[in-house]
Design a protein around this motif. Sequence first.
Motif, PDB file in Angstrom:
ATOM      1  N   ALA B 169     -65.945 -22.892  13.036  1.00  0.00           N
ATOM      2  CA  ALA B 169     -64.498 -22.822  12.875  1.00  0.00           C
ATOM      3  C   ALA B 169     -64.127 -23.106  11.430  1.00  0.00           C
ATOM      4  N   PHE B 170     -64.828 -24.083  10.826  1.00  0.00           N
ATOM      5  CA  PHE B 170     -64.517 -24.429   9.448  1.00  0.00           C
ATOM      6  C   PHE B 170     -64.785 -23.248   8.521  1.00  0.00           C
ATOM      7  N   PHE B 171     -65.996 -22.653   8.675  1.00  0.00           N
ATOM      8  CA  PHE B 171     -66.350 -21.590   7.739  1.00  0.00           C
ATOM      9  C   PHE B 171     -65.644 -20.274   8.041  1.00  0.00           C
ATOM     10  N   ARG B 172     -65.316 -20.031   9.305  1.00  0.00           N
ATOM     11  CA  ARG B 172     -64.719 -18.745   9.646  1.00  0.00           C
ATOM     12  C   ARG B 172     -63.199 -18.776   9.604  1.00  0.00           C
ATOM     13  N   LEU B 175     -61.833 -22.311   5.920  1.00  0.00           N
ATOM     14  CA  LEU B 175     -62.181 -21.994   4.533  1.00  0.00           C
ATOM     15  C   LEU B 175     -61.526 -20.705   4.034  1.00  0.00           C
ATOM     16  N   PRO B 176     -61.573 -19.604   4.847  1.00  0.00           N
ATOM     17  CA  PRO B 176     -60.908 -18.383   4.360  1.00  0.00           C
ATOM     18  C   PRO B 176     -59.415 -18.592   4.105  1.00  0.00           C
ATOM     19  N   SER B 177     -58.772 -19.461   4.892  1.00  0.00           N
ATOM     20  CA  SER B 177     -57.329 -19.568   4.683  1.00  0.00           C
ATOM     21  C   SER B 177     -56.983 -20.412   3.462  1.00  0.00           C
ATOM     22  N   ILE B 178     -57.937 -21.192   2.939  1.00  0.00           N
ATOM     23  CA  ILE B 178     -57.609 -21.893   1.698  1.00  0.00           C
ATOM     24  C   ILE B 178     -58.316 -21.267   0.496  1.00  0.00           C
ATOM     25  N   SER B 179     -59.018 -20.141   0.728  1.00  0.00           N
ATOM     26  CA  SER B 179     -59.838 -19.623  -0.362  1.00  0.00           C
ATOM     27  C   SER B 179     -59.009 -19.179  -1.561  1.00  0.00           C
ATOM     28  N   SER B 180     -57.795 -18.641  -1.306  1.00  0.00           N
ATOM     29  CA  SER B 180     -57.032 -18.189  -2.472  1.00  0.00           C
ATOM     30  C   SER B 180     -56.523 -19.392  -3.269  1.00  0.00           C
ATOM     31  N   ALA B 181     -56.226 -20.498  -2.575  1.00  0.00           N
ATOM     32  CA  ALA B 181     -55.837 -21.716  -3.304  1.00  0.00           C
ATOM     33  C   ALA B 181     -57.013 -22.220  -4.124  1.00  0.00           C
ATOM     34  N   MET B 182     -58.220 -22.156  -3.536  1.00  0.00           N
ATOM     35  CA  MET B 182     -59.404 -22.581  -4.284  1.00  0.00           C
ATOM     36  C   MET B 182     -59.605 -21.707  -5.506  1.00  0.00           C
ATOM     37  N   ALA B 183     -59.380 -20.409  -5.330  1.00  0.00           N
ATOM     38  CA  ALA B 183     -59.572 -19.502  -6.463  1.00  0.00           C
ATOM     39  C   ALA B 183     -58.564 -19.789  -7.563  1.00  0.00           C
ATOM     40  N   SER B 184     -57.301 -20.059  -7.183  1.00  0.00           N
ATOM     41  CA  SER B 184     -56.349 -20.310  -8.261  1.00  0.00           C
ATOM     42  C   SER B 184     -56.641 -21.657  -8.911  1.00  0.00           C
ATOM     43  N   GLY B 185     -57.112 -22.626  -8.120  1.00  0.00           N
ATOM     44  CA  GLY B 185     -57.545 -23.896  -8.710  1.00  0.00           C
ATOM     45  C   GLY B 185     -58.690 -23.681  -9.680  1.00  0.00           C
ATOM     46  N   ALA B 186     -59.612 -22.790  -9.284  1.00  0.00           N
ATOM     47  CA  ALA B 186     -60.766 -22.520 -10.147  1.00  0.00           C
ATOM     48  C   ALA B 186     -60.317 -21.896 -11.469  1.00  0.00           C
ATOM     49  N   LEU B 187     -59.351 -20.987 -11.384  1.00  0.00           N
ATOM     50  CA  LEU B 187     -58.853 -20.358 -12.612  1.00  0.00           C
ATOM     51  C   LEU B 187     -58.198 -21.380 -13.537  1.00  0.00           C
ATOM     52  N   PHE B 188     -57.367 -22.236 -12.958  1.00  0.00           N
ATOM     53  CA  PHE B 188     -56.726 -23.269 -13.768  1.00  0.00           C
ATOM     54  C   PHE B 188     -57.786 -24.188 -14.375  1.00  0.00           C
ATOM     55  N   ALA B 189     -58.791 -24.539 -13.566  1.00  0.00           N
ATOM     56  CA  ALA B 189     -59.846 -25.426 -14.050  1.00  0.00           C
ATOM     57  C   ALA B 189     -60.590 -24.778 -15.209  1.00  0.00           C
ATOM     58  N   PHE B 190     -60.915 -23.501 -15.043  1.00  0.00           N
ATOM     59  CA  PHE B 190     -61.631 -22.803 -16.104  1.00  0.00           C
ATOM     60  C   PHE B 190     -60.775 -22.738 -17.366  1.00  0.00           C
ATOM     61  N   ALA B 191     -59.480 -22.451 -17.166  1.00  0.00           N
ATOM     62  CA  ALA B 191     -58.592 -22.364 -18.330  1.00  0.00           C
ATOM     63  C   ALA B 191     -58.508 -23.713 -19.035  1.00  0.00           C
ATOM     64  N   ALA B 192     -58.463 -24.796 -18.251  1.00  0.00           N
ATOM     65  CA  ALA B 192     -58.376 -26.122 -18.865  1.00  0.00           C
ATOM     66  C   ALA B 192     -59.610 -26.383 -19.722  1.00  0.00           C
TER      67      ALA B 192
END
Lengths: 392, 262
Positions: B169-172, B175-192
């Motif tokens: 349930a967690f992986f299917r 996780l998919p429902s927060i993946s776009s938040a993780m991606a935008s966090g990753a972008l901000f982190a990379f930019a920082a």
Amino acid sequence: MAMKNRSLLLAPLTGFLLIFFVVPMVWFLSFAVRETEVPRALPRSLEVLTNWQIGEAIPPEVYPALAQDMVEAADSGSMADAARRINYELTGARSALSKASRQVRRAAEGTVFDEQFFASVDPILTSPDLFAVMKRAGATISDHYLLASVDLQRKLDGAIAQVPSENRVYLAVLWRTLEISALVMFTCLFLGFPVAVLLTTSSERVADAILILVMLPFWTSLLVRTTAWIVLLQKEGIINSALISLGLISEPLTMIFNRTGVVVAMTHVLLPFMILPLYSTLKGIPKGYMRAASSLGARPVTAFFRVYLPLALPGIAAGCIMVFILSVGYYVTPALVGGPADQMLSAFVANYTTGTGNWGLASALGLILLIVTSVLYLVAQRLSGGRTISLG
Amino acid sequence: MLFGLVCLAVLVFLIAPILAVIPLSFSSNSILSYPLPGLSLRWYESVLTSPKWYLAFVNSMKIGLAATFFAVLLGTLASFGLARRQGPISSALRILILSPMIVPIVLVAVALYLFLAPLQLTNTMTGMIIAHIVIAVPFVVIPVLTAIEQLDHNLGRAAAACGARPLTAFFRVTLPSISSAMASGALFAFAASFDDVVIALFVAGPDQRTLPREMYSGLRETISPELTAVATIMMIFSTLLFLLMQSMQRKRRRMLQSASHA
């Protein structure tokens, strides 16, 4: 998920931040109250001085102890640090101590290291002032750096007084830091407010386009933007050569490596931090309110000041505090586009850490910076009900 | 009318300086002013063939990607631990995690410098990555924590009711429902990380110099057209990051909208 398992998820990040953020910060800030140089270099002399009080005769046993400390401290290299530390409070002590240290090590065997010996090197070495400072700087903790960071010092009798006016630096630096931050904050407010209003009155499509124009510089590297400003503003830069070729000026204007350059470049960097919180507040003001005010007979100016502005106030406060907090800590921009008289607190923290290596003062100035930032942050939290930071 | 002009002027003030640099990077000589004497790619050539800028670019990418990876990993785990939790411990932890963003960066840099030096981690890649994780983590936790707190609890229950084991349930589902938040966090982190120069000034040695660090040195000397070429390349890079971010946020908004319609 069970509560216990969930706490485990917090452990890696909490542990990481404790080790690599909290411990380093506490360690760094502890230098503001710690004395390390003199206790390390002169343990024997300090022991002799334990029961000595200012005003009493200097115990003669301190001189051979000092000589022995000097021999051992010179080997470990800690004598130079101790001499520098004592010199902060007693000018001239540094050269006298290093001279004595050299002569002690070179002295023929059987030389008696007594008051006479040290007095012949430099009379400052037998003055009660030296031992008073030595004793104070030999305590484990002291308020020397905290006082120094606000241009105060302890006189030899221990009373707190201002440092001589030619040595007063740091209050002026603090004041300058706040002044530049306030200037940047107001500039951002005056430039940002119209754009935020425009965003609320535009169609969604136009607003999106404007937001992109606002956010794009926000994503552009700080160094890229600093490069741009130097290219634009420098003596042979784009603006000067354009103005000269248009015949508007004959001599190039000095727009960079001074206060103007700092304020312009910092405003450029921080403007989005003003526009975004303003926009999100202004968006929430119902359009009908202004119409209601004018239908009740208020002139536009009255309606703006009596209706719109009070409603916009939370956004103005949030944006201003955000910009101010960020400006107070600025280091890179003033370093690159400012002159010596535009360096803020951060620059002194940085220079005292690497350059002259006065960690105590770096730490005390850093503490001031941290306190100013935290207080402002808490005010911002209060004003916005805990929702200051939001991204995207 | 006046209002419109003021707004236009502010927008020009925001964008024009950045754009003004680009044509200069194609100049055929080293005078940084208009009109351009002629066009050439010589500054790009000298940047792209320079070992110094190449090393700086590789360092920036390596440090940025590694710091982003660990920041997303640690930040996402911590967000799950923090989500929907009240009480003094939880708010203390929130403050702890967000504070690297609030504390003036110079203090973080100086503190890490003094702390990492005795551990022999200054002038190392490891030291730079550790320092960048510290400043990048808040940028991950903010969006991911928000996304987790907005998650519909019933989704997990529905998955369980449909027979999914917790991990499945967690992986299917989760996780998919927060993946776009993780991606935008990753972008901000990379930019920082990609934008940092202050930490690099203190923690990086000659072998770990990043692009901003190398630009900083360049700006302290006389500014050469080479720098405008680097600036243009970095601008293209950050515009790409920005566009990626925009499309991701649009996707997230759509997802939230469709979730609220459902």
